[in-house]
Design an enzyme around this catalytic site. Structure first.
Site, mmCIF file in Angstrom:
data_model
loop_
_atom_site.group_PDB
_atom_site.id
_atom_site.type_symbol
_atom_site.label_atom_id
_atom_site.label_comp_id
_atom_site.label_asym_id
_atom_site.label_seq_id
_atom_site.Cartn_x
_atom_site.Cartn_y
_atom_site.Cartn_z
ATOM 1 N N TYR A 133 0.788 -1.233 0.000
ATOM 2 C CA TYR A 133 0.000 0.000 0.000
ATOM 3 C C TYR A 133 0.821 1.284 0.000
ATOM 4 O O TYR A 133 0.269 2.351 -0.205
ATOM 5 C CB TYR A 133 -0.934 0.008 1.225
ATOM 6 C CG TYR A 133 -2.219 -0.748 0.976
ATOM 7 C CD1 TYR A 133 -2.239 -2.140 0.947
ATOM 8 C CD2 TYR A 133 -3.417 -0.073 0.779
ATOM 9 C CE1 TYR A 133 -3.412 -2.829 0.713
ATOM 10 C CE2 TYR A 133 -4.592 -0.754 0.555
ATOM 11 C CZ TYR A 133 -4.595 -2.133 0.520
ATOM 12 O OH TYR A 133 -5.766 -2.810 0.291
ATOM 13 N N LYS A 184 2.092 -15.223 4.189
ATOM 14 C CA LYS A 184 2.486 -16.087 3.074
ATOM 15 C C LYS A 184 3.996 -16.296 3.187
ATOM 16 O O LYS A 184 4.774 -16.033 2.264
ATOM 17 C CB LYS A 184 2.088 -15.403 1.739
ATOM 18 C CG LYS A 184 2.255 -16.264 0.498
ATOM 19 C CD LYS A 184 1.228 -17.383 0.355
ATOM 20 C CE LYS A 184 1.521 -18.221 -0.879
ATOM 21 N NZ LYS A 184 0.652 -19.423 -0.977
ATOM 22 N N ASP A 217 -3.641 -18.665 1.955
ATOM 23 C CA ASP A 217 -4.553 -19.429 1.083
ATOM 24 C C ASP A 217 -5.397 -20.400 1.912
ATOM 25 O O ASP A 217 -6.622 -20.485 1.755
ATOM 26 C CB ASP A 217 -3.788 -20.137 -0.058
ATOM 27 C CG ASP A 217 -2.487 -20.797 0.383
ATOM 28 O OD1 ASP A 217 -2.120 -20.697 1.576
ATOM 29 O OD2 ASP A 217 -1.824 -21.423 -0.472
ATOM 30 N N ASP A 241 -7.149 -6.616 3.778
ATOM 31 C CA ASP A 241 -8.180 -6.012 2.922
ATOM 32 C C ASP A 241 -9.069 -7.100 2.329
ATOM 33 O O ASP A 241 -10.294 -7.047 2.422
ATOM 34 C CB ASP A 241 -7.507 -5.201 1.806
ATOM 35 C CG ASP A 241 -8.527 -4.629 0.841
ATOM 36 O OD1 ASP A 241 -9.548 -4.095 1.309
ATOM 37 O OD2 ASP A 241 -8.318 -4.734 -0.387
ATOM 38 N N ASP A 245 -13.256 -8.522 3.519
ATOM 39 C CA ASP A 245 -14.459 -8.566 2.672
ATOM 40 C C ASP A 245 -15.046 -9.978 2.703
ATOM 41 O O ASP A 245 -16.275 -10.148 2.758
ATOM 42 C CB ASP A 245 -14.144 -8.181 1.215
ATOM 43 C CG ASP A 245 -14.458 -6.707 0.903
ATOM 44 O OD1 ASP A 245 -14.242 -5.852 1.786
ATOM 45 O OD2 ASP A 245 -14.912 -6.404 -0.226
HETATM 46 C C1 IPM Z 1 -10.869 -0.723 2.361
HETATM 47 C C2 IPM Z 1 -10.683 -0.284 0.925
HETATM 48 C C3 IPM Z 1 -9.387 0.489 0.775
HETATM 49 C C4 IPM Z 1 -8.251 -0.460 1.160
HETATM 50 C C5 IPM Z 1 -9.134 1.110 -0.594
HETATM 51 C C6 IPM Z 1 -10.303 1.893 -1.101
HETATM 52 C C7 IPM Z 1 -7.914 1.975 -0.580
HETATM 53 O O1 IPM Z 1 -10.754 -1.371 0.065
HETATM 54 O O2 IPM Z 1 -10.940 0.157 3.227
HETATM 55 O O3 IPM Z 1 -10.981 -1.917 2.611
HETATM 56 O O4 IPM Z 1 -7.775 -1.229 0.322
HETATM 57 O O5 IPM Z 1 -7.844 -0.415 2.317
HETATM 58 MN MN MN Z 2 -11.335 -3.209 1.049
#
Ligand code: IPM
Ligand code: MN
Ligand code: NAD
Length: 349
Positions: A133, A184, A217, A241, A245
């Site tokens: 990042y 990893k 993984d 990240d 999700d």
């Molecule tokens: C999150 C988002 C951000 C990240 C992006 C938009 C920079 O996906 O907050 O999870 O990758 O951290």
């Molecule tokens: Mn994200």
């Protein structure tokens, strides 16, 4: 910190502009703290109108606040990265919000797409200021067949140690049983060797906590097949990240996933895990609960644990009464869910 807590509101783009005002009303109803707010219009509209991404004077001004409450950034009219990197990552980096806390909590059994998952309460500690990042790299011979693109992965001992230690400290304070490192290290034999060495060094300071390790993984598989075997997780920026999700999906979707970007000695920022959702923006149908729960994390951070608990209860209430938006199978609008939360809180606080 003074008696009044100053909160910077950055709704941002897309559904950020719909959920932040709704969540903010809920936060105010839930808390006994005196809150003062100021809205900052950072995002696509400002950029498209003026060319400004994040003016220096706003960065300066933010130093005088107790917390930031943010919606989301990113707009299809703007080149990817301009707003995400220029605003969101700049906030995380410049205010050194090195710990991204992302709870993975199942509020109602039927919200998970998984069979036989009854309950879940996992906390992710995502490193938030390093890794792929940082934006180091470049492109050579752009557009030619010989093009080379570099994006560098950087980890520092200090950076790794502080997030790992915070995860163990938090686990100890909260009476958790286990901390898992996800990396990893079988392939990234420099950067993740550092994670390995630091993790096991820090773990030895916490003999009361179980420490273990998963490769990313296999961890992704485990999060679907047996997420309840996780407790506290510490991981890198990039993996955190992606995995959070996935974690959100396991618990009912992005409409319910909250996060805190924490600098224990400075300005912290609270936001939903999701983005600006251009596909549903402007329709007043975005789920505000992720932002509301982020507001609860903010109250907890500011010392109002009762307010945070009330927010949690209010969210459980609307979920159990099925007062939800279309993403969760309901037919309420963003504002109607907000009103249902406010009505619940009105009777309780
Ligand atoms: C999150 C988002 C951000 C990240 C992006 C938009 C920079 O996906 O907050 O999870 O990758 O951290
Ligand atoms: Mn994200
Ligand atoms: P997204 O999280 O915005 O949306 C993914 C999917 O989830 C979409 O179908 C969306 O409609 C749905 N969704 C997300 N939040 C929801 C909510 N509260 N209620 C109901 N449905 C919801 O991810 P994306 O589509 O990949 O990205 C869109 C933009 O957001 C991009 O510009 C991206 O860079 C940005 N982004 C910003 C952040 C942030 O500000 N923290 C996070 C992720 C993505």
């Amino acid at each position: 910190m003074s008696d009044v807590k100053k909160i910077a509101l950055i709704p941002g783009d897309g559904i950020g502009k719909e959920i932040v005002p709704v969540a903010w009303e809920v936060v105010k109803k839930a808390t006994a703290l005196k809150l003062e707010s100021k809205v900052f219009d950072l995002g696509a509209e400002r950029y498209l109108a003026t060319g400004e991404v994040f003016p220096e004077e706003i960065k300066e001004e933010l130093k005088g606040f107790d917390a930031v409450f943010l919606g989301a950034l990113g707009d299809p009219r703007v080149k990817p990265g301009v707003l995400e990197r220029g605003i969101l990552l700049t906030l995380r980096f410049e205010f050194d919000q090195f710990a991204n806390l992302r709870p993975m909590k199942l509020y109602r059994e039927d919200l998970t797409p998984l069979k036989n998952l009854k309950q879940l309460d996992v906390m992710f500690f995502r490193e938030n200021t390093e890794d792929l990042y940082i934006g180091a790299g470049g492109i050579l011979k752009k557009g030619t067949p010989d093009e080379v693109a570099l994006q560098e992965l950087v980890q520092t001992r200090k950076g790794v140690e502080r997030i790992v230690r915070l995860a163990f400290e938090w686990a100890k304070k909260e009476g958790r049983r286990k901390v898992t490192l996800i990396d990893k290290s079988n392939v990234l034999t420099y950067a993740h060797d550092l994670w390995q060495r630091v993790f096991w060094e820090v773990a030895s300071d916490y003999p009361e906590l179980e420490a273990n390790h998963l490769l990313v993984d296999a961890a992704a598989m485990k999060m679907v097949l047996a997420p309840e075997t996780l407790d506290v997780v510490v991981t890198t920026n990039m993996f955190g990240d992606i995995l959070t999700d996935l974690g959100a999906a396991v618990c009912g979707g992005l409409g319910l996933a909250a996060s805190g970007n924490i600098n224990p000695d400075g300005l912290s920022m609270f936001e939903p895990v999701h983005g600006s959702a251009p596909d549903i923006a402007g329709k007043n149908i975005a789920n505000p609960l992720a932002a509301v729960l982020a507001g609860g994390m903010m109250l907890d951070h500011l010392g109002d644990s009762l307010g945070a608990k009330l927010i949690d209860d209010a969210v459980s209430f609307v979920l159990n009464e099925h007062q939800v938006t279309p993403d969760l199978g309901g037919s309420l609008t963003t504002t109607e869910v907000g009103k249902a939360l406010e009505a619940y809180l009105e009777e309780r606080r």
